[in-house]
Design an enzyme around this catalytic site. Sequence first.
Site: not given
Ligand code: ASP
Length: 309
Positions: A177, A229
């Site tokens: 992300t 996360g």
């Molecule tokens: N937090 C994001 C999600 O749960 C994933 C990530 O941080 O890559 O969609």
Amino acid sequence: MTDTSESRWAIAIHGGAGSMTPETMDAAGAQAHEAALGVALDAGTAVLKAGGSALDAVCAAVSALEDDPHFNAGRGAVFTYHGTNELDAAVMEGATRGAGAVCGVTHTRNPVNLARTVMEKSPHVFLSGAGAEEFAREQGVEQVDPDWFATEARWQQLQELKAKKLGWFDAGLKYGTVGAVAVDASGHVAAATSTGGLTGKRWGRIGDSPLIGAGTYADDRAAAVSCTGSGEQFIRAAVAHEICARMRLGGEGPQAATEAVLGEVGAMGGVGGVIYVTPAGETGFAFTTPGMFRGRADSEGRREVGIFG
Ligand code: ASP
């Protein structure tokens, strides 16, 4: 035109927390990610140096990261279980606590720009799926063929996940992300986050990234925060808002507040990372994964990017 030479500003960005270590990531991969982070950092920095707003800066940085296939946002987003790319994003500004967010979009090149358009041009905060894109088309927000988002590397990640026959999304620390937080010369903060979510997600699953208060929050009385996360635990801990609340009501510093809330996420079984900036210009980050793609720059001359713990 204001003389901005004495102005104070700061920006921090992330490209996701995950399992990266010097052992698992080769030098060429690390270099490519650092270069991409540098491009995004410089895009945000250019806005702030020219006296632009924190909101413009975080949107410039995040849209650069969305366009870069190295990160799980925009182009290079992970695939859903059914082989599509479904994108989520949010923006918030600390002066007014104005906010905009979208989830499950499949044709909008830069979801962060659509989130901003929701904030500025609609009476709403959060739009989803086909309705969000109907609004995007009406507002002239750039649309692309869904192929634009697809990359071979992400497709292979989906195949690997399916080969494990877990029938569940990837809990294997492959995040990516993107997000940015900034404070401008007026002392206003802003935050933006954008993601493709988790590899193999299904049933319209949405994570923390586009949820105001969970993955994204900005409040001039505390800080601007962007998270990455395991989204389920970040939602349950309302991470971004909780950090701001601990600062505003509990008098904690941003680093202590961030580490405490990441501790709560850990107790729930989650991992990830956070970046923040305060109206006073303090930037920082914390993560409980082996690595987090990150960078920061400020008017004191700091400019750094990093990957590993
Ligand atoms: N937090 C994001 C999600 O749960 C994933 C990530 O941080 O890559 O969609």
